[in-house]
Design a protein around this motif. Structure first.
Motif, PDB file in Angstrom:
ATOM      1  N   ASN A 176      81.751  19.654  34.205  1.00 23.84           N
ATOM      2  CA  ASN A 176      80.863  19.345  33.081  1.00 23.84           C
ATOM      3  C   ASN A 176      80.698  20.496  32.106  1.00 23.84           C
ATOM      4  O   ASN A 176      80.464  20.282  30.918  1.00 23.84           O
ATOM      5  CB  ASN A 176      79.483  18.926  33.608  1.00 23.84           C
ATOM      6  N   GLN A 177      80.803  21.735  32.576  1.00 20.49           N
ATOM      7  CA  GLN A 177      80.570  22.877  31.694  1.00 20.49           C
ATOM      8  C   GLN A 177      81.625  23.945  31.913  1.00 20.49           C
ATOM      9  O   GLN A 177      81.840  24.408  33.031  1.00 20.49           O
ATOM     10  CB  GLN A 177      79.179  23.471  31.911  1.00 20.49           C
ATOM     11  N   VAL A 178      82.260  24.357  30.826  1.00 19.60           N
ATOM     12  CA  VAL A 178      83.277  25.405  30.856  1.00 19.60           C
ATOM     13  C   VAL A 178      82.913  26.438  29.795  1.00 19.60           C
ATOM     14  O   VAL A 178      82.814  26.112  28.610  1.00 19.60           O
ATOM     15  CB  VAL A 178      84.687  24.841  30.579  1.00 19.60           C
ATOM     16  N   LEU A 179      82.707  27.684  30.218  1.00 21.33           N
ATOM     17  CA  LEU A 179      82.371  28.760  29.290  1.00 21.33           C
ATOM     18  C   LEU A 179      83.611  29.580  28.983  1.00 21.33           C
ATOM     19  O   LEU A 179      84.430  29.839  29.867  1.00 21.33           O
ATOM     20  CB  LEU A 179      81.282  29.656  29.889  1.00 21.33           C
ATOM     21  N   LYS A 180      83.730  30.026  27.732  1.00 24.65           N
ATOM     22  CA  LYS A 180      84.916  30.753  27.296  1.00 24.65           C
ATOM     23  C   LYS A 180      84.590  32.219  27.043  1.00 24.65           C
ATOM     24  O   LYS A 180      83.514  32.558  26.559  1.00 24.65           O
ATOM     25  CB  LYS A 180      85.476  30.131  26.009  1.00 24.65           C
ATOM     26  N   ARG A 181      85.574  33.084  27.365  1.00 21.93           N
ATOM     27  CA  ARG A 181      85.490  34.511  27.074  1.00 21.93           C
ATOM     28  C   ARG A 181      84.170  35.123  27.549  1.00 21.93           C
ATOM     29  O   ARG A 181      83.331  35.548  26.766  1.00 21.93           O
ATOM     30  CB  ARG A 181      85.647  34.759  25.576  1.00 21.93           C
ATOM     31  N   VAL A 182      83.991  35.169  28.855  1.00 22.08           N
ATOM     32  CA  VAL A 182      82.768  35.684  29.451  1.00 22.08           C
ATOM     33  C   VAL A 182      83.040  37.032  30.091  1.00 22.08           C
ATOM     34  O   VAL A 182      84.045  37.217  30.770  1.00 22.08           O
ATOM     35  CB  VAL A 182      82.225  34.707  30.529  1.00 22.08           C
ATOM     36  N   LYS A 183      82.112  37.996  29.888  1.00 24.60           N
ATOM     37  CA  LYS A 183      82.218  39.297  30.545  1.00 24.60           C
ATOM     38  C   LYS A 183      81.250  39.348  31.722  1.00 24.60           C
ATOM     39  O   LYS A 183      80.082  38.981  31.594  1.00 24.60           O
ATOM     40  CB  LYS A 183      81.901  40.432  29.567  1.00 24.60           C
ATOM     41  N   ASP A 184      81.770  39.814  32.884  1.00 21.59           N
ATOM     42  CA  ASP A 184      80.896  39.922  34.048  1.00 21.59           C
ATOM     43  C   ASP A 184      80.157  41.264  34.019  1.00 21.59           C
ATOM     44  O   ASP A 184      80.269  42.035  33.075  1.00 21.59           O
ATOM     45  CB  ASP A 184      81.687  39.736  35.353  1.00 21.59           C
ATOM     46  N   HIS A 185      79.381  41.536  35.090  1.00 17.56           N
ATOM     47  CA  HIS A 185      78.557  42.751  35.112  1.00 17.56           C
ATOM     48  C   HIS A 185      79.385  44.024  35.074  1.00 17.56           C
ATOM     49  O   HIS A 185      78.908  45.076  34.643  1.00 17.56           O
ATOM     50  CB  HIS A 185      77.651  42.746  36.351  1.00 17.56           C
ATOM     51  N   ASN A 188      84.416  43.156  33.079  1.00 19.53           N
ATOM     52  CA  ASN A 188      85.715  42.479  33.121  1.00 19.53           C
ATOM     53  C   ASN A 188      85.599  41.184  32.327  1.00 19.53           C
ATOM     54  O   ASN A 188      84.671  40.406  32.541  1.00 19.53           O
ATOM     55  CB  ASN A 188      86.115  42.145  34.565  1.00 19.53           C
ATOM     56  N   GLU A 189      86.531  40.956  31.423  1.00 16.58           N
ATOM     57  CA  GLU A 189      86.486  39.722  30.651  1.00 16.58           C
ATOM     58  C   GLU A 189      87.250  38.620  31.373  1.00 16.58           C
ATOM     59  O   GLU A 189      88.384  38.819  31.796  1.00 16.58           O
ATOM     60  CB  GLU A 189      87.072  39.921  29.256  1.00 16.58           C
ATOM     61  N   VAL A 190      86.616  37.476  31.504  1.00 18.97           N
ATOM     62  CA  VAL A 190      87.235  36.316  32.126  1.00 18.97           C
ATOM     63  C   VAL A 190      87.438  35.265  31.041  1.00 18.97           C
ATOM     64  O   VAL A 190      86.532  34.979  30.260  1.00 18.97           O
ATOM     65  CB  VAL A 190      86.335  35.743  33.248  1.00 18.97           C
ATOM     66  N   ASP A 191      88.627  34.680  30.987  1.00 22.99           N
ATOM     67  CA  ASP A 191      88.933  33.719  29.917  1.00 22.99           C
ATOM     68  C   ASP A 191      88.041  32.490  29.986  1.00 22.99           C
ATOM     69  O   ASP A 191      87.459  32.080  28.988  1.00 22.99           O
ATOM     70  CB  ASP A 191      90.405  33.305  29.989  1.00 22.99           C
ATOM     71  N   LEU A 211      86.854  30.814  38.361  1.00 23.31           N
ATOM     72  CA  LEU A 211      87.349  31.668  37.277  1.00 23.31           C
ATOM     73  C   LEU A 211      88.762  31.252  36.892  1.00 23.31           C
ATOM     74  O   LEU A 211      89.573  30.903  37.758  1.00 23.31           O
ATOM     75  CB  LEU A 211      87.364  33.140  37.704  1.00 23.31           C
ATOM     76  N   VAL A 212      89.048  31.324  35.597  1.00 20.10           N
ATOM     77  CA  VAL A 212      90.380  30.942  35.108  1.00 20.10           C
ATOM     78  C   VAL A 212      90.920  32.031  34.176  1.00 20.10           C
ATOM     79  O   VAL A 212      90.249  32.431  33.234  1.00 20.10           O
ATOM     80  CB  VAL A 212      90.349  29.592  34.348  1.00 20.10           C
ATOM     81  N   GLU A 213      92.113  32.488  34.464  1.00 17.86           N
ATOM     82  CA  GLU A 213      92.836  33.427  33.605  1.00 17.86           C
ATOM     83  C   GLU A 213      93.947  32.645  32.900  1.00 17.86           C
ATOM     84  O   GLU A 213      94.751  31.952  33.548  1.00 17.86           O
ATOM     85  CB  GLU A 213      93.448  34.550  34.446  1.00 17.86           C
ATOM     86  N   CYS A 214      93.979  32.717  31.575  1.00 19.97           N
ATOM     87  CA  CYS A 214      94.936  31.939  30.783  1.00 19.97           C
ATOM     88  C   CYS A 214      95.996  32.856  30.174  1.00 19.97           C
ATOM     89  O   CYS A 214      95.654  33.824  29.482  1.00 19.97           O
ATOM     90  CB  CYS A 214      94.211  31.189  29.668  1.00 19.97           C
ATOM     91  N   LYS A 215      97.258  32.565  30.420  1.00 23.84           N
ATOM     92  CA  LYS A 215      98.369  33.365  29.903  1.00 23.84           C
ATOM     93  C   LYS A 215      99.333  32.465  29.125  1.00 23.84           C
ATOM     94  O   LYS A 215     100.125  31.734  29.716  1.00 23.84           O
ATOM     95  CB  LYS A 215      99.131  34.040  31.057  1.00 23.84           C
ATOM     96  N   ASN A 216      99.241  32.525  27.806  1.00 21.71           N
ATOM     97  CA  ASN A 216     100.125  31.707  26.979  1.00 21.71           C
ATOM     98  C   ASN A 216     101.306  32.544  26.500  1.00 21.71           C
ATOM     99  O   ASN A 216     101.439  32.865  25.329  1.00 21.71           O
ATOM    100  CB  ASN A 216      99.363  31.126  25.783  1.00 21.71           C
ATOM    101  N   LYS A 217     102.163  32.895  27.465  1.00 25.42           N
ATOM    102  CA  LYS A 217     103.350  33.702  27.169  1.00 25.42           C
ATOM    103  C   LYS A 217     104.550  33.081  27.878  1.00 25.42           C
ATOM    104  O   LYS A 217     104.930  33.504  28.975  1.00 25.42           O
ATOM    105  CB  LYS A 217     103.136  35.145  27.631  1.00 25.42           C
ATOM    106  N   PRO A 218     105.135  32.057  27.254  1.00 31.76           N
ATOM    107  CA  PRO A 218     106.214  31.314  27.923  1.00 31.76           C
ATOM    108  C   PRO A 218     107.391  32.178  28.346  1.00 31.76           C
ATOM    109  O   PRO A 218     108.052  31.879  29.338  1.00 31.76           O
ATOM    110  CB  PRO A 218     106.649  30.300  26.853  1.00 31.76           C
ATOM    111  N   ILE A 219     107.668  33.256  27.590  1.00 32.11           N
ATOM    112  CA  ILE A 219     108.830  34.090  27.913  1.00 32.11           C
ATOM    113  C   ILE A 219     108.520  35.038  29.065  1.00 32.11           C
ATOM    114  O   ILE A 219     109.362  35.286  29.934  1.00 32.11           O
ATOM    115  CB  ILE A 219     109.280  34.881  26.668  1.00 32.11           C
TER     116      ILE A 219
END
Length: 302
Positions: A176-185, A188-191, A211-219
């Protein structure tokens, strides 16, 4: 798909009354109401909803209901809107453009609740029946977003579009809820941080957040160092997140899988979502079941 409806009005009593009344008539739907401009804008970006009931005229806001509907169509390919207003003639030309999107379920005049609520109930029921009969619209929207993210040339926009695609993907699974670009204590930035609010015994085992790390680098392939860095971010949650996900438009190196196996004794698990897994999720009719199967295959018994 979860039947989540958001109600947007600049008058608290109006939005709250609609939410309470419709909840009684449609107990299988979830209704959330918003009446403050910052909360509305945040909900449009970060909450999961498949229908928005929007008042057009909002005298106390810097934005009106039509602008909000246009923003919804930009960020949420699953959502349609139901427009309510006593001022349709005043907004006629702009409403005409909105109707051309094909995403306006209906335009209704405000009325007394005892007359109006049954009409809204019928409209909402018909909308969800149509979705259940033809779920392809959701999958097509996801596929389009995925293609746009992969094909984007601008580096910043490329990352941003993939994060947005992944947010939409998890919302389509049922979160139901997805937060973007969050920094923890520890800064560390989490996507993405997903609130683990699905009522499922299997998924609930993995803590309050994912937690989700997103890498949009196909090569470039995801390597061992990417895995180790993300694993440390997962450890820094102090048990709040027991599942992490590395999502990539490319592929995973063999030594990354080897490292994951070596660390398999850790209670925290990391799921890899690369091209093959993402395509399975996009095409799946039951996305939650497919997501659980992917966890089973990769991490459940490690």
């Amino acid at each position: 798909m979860r039947k989540n409806v958001i109600i947007i009005d600049d008058i608290k009593e109006q939005s709250e009354g609609l939410a309470k009344g419709l909840s009684k008539l449609l107990p299988d739907c979830s209704f959330e109401f918003y009446y403050k401009e910052p909360d509305i804008l945040d909900a449009i970006e970060n909450r999961f909803y498949s229908l928005a009931i929007i008042d057009i005229r909002m005298d106390t806001f810097s934005i009106d209901g039509i602008k909000l509907a246009e923003r919804i169509f930009e960020v949420n390919p699953f959502a349609h809107v139901l427009i309510i207003s006593a001022f349709k003639d005043e907004y006629f030309l702009r409403l005409k453009d909105l109707l051309l999107t094909g995403k306006v379920v209906d335009i209704q005049d405000k009325d007394s609740f005892n007359i109006w609520l049954p009409k809204l109930k019928e409209t909402i029921n018909n909308y969800y029946l149509k979705i259940e009969e033809d779920p392809s619209e959701i999958n097509n929207a996801l596929l389009q977003y995925y293609s746009e993210a992969k094909n984007e040339i601008d580096i910043y926009k490329k990352g941003e579009k993939f994060e947005h695609f992944m947010s939409l993907m998890f919302q389509s699974i049922g979160f139901n809820q997805v937060l973007k670009r969050v920094k923890d204590h520890s800064l560390n930035e989490v996507d993405l941080i997903i609130r683990n609010d699905i009522n499922d015994n299997f998924i609930s085992k993995f803590g309050k957040y994912i937690l989700v790390e997103c890498k949009n680098k196909p090569i470039e392939k995801i390597n061992k160092n990417d895995f180790i860095i993300f694993q440390n971010k997962l450890k820094n949650t102090n048990g709040l997140a027991e599942l992490g996900i590395i999502a990539t438009t490319g592929y995973i190196t063999k030594n990354t899988y080897t490292e994951a196996i070596r660390e398999s004794g850790d209670t925290r698990k990391i799921l890899f979502l690369s091209n093959p897994e993402l395509e399975k999720l996009i095409k799946a009719e039951n996305k939650l079941s497919t997501f659980k199967n992917l966890i089973d295959q990769q991490v459940k018994d490690n």
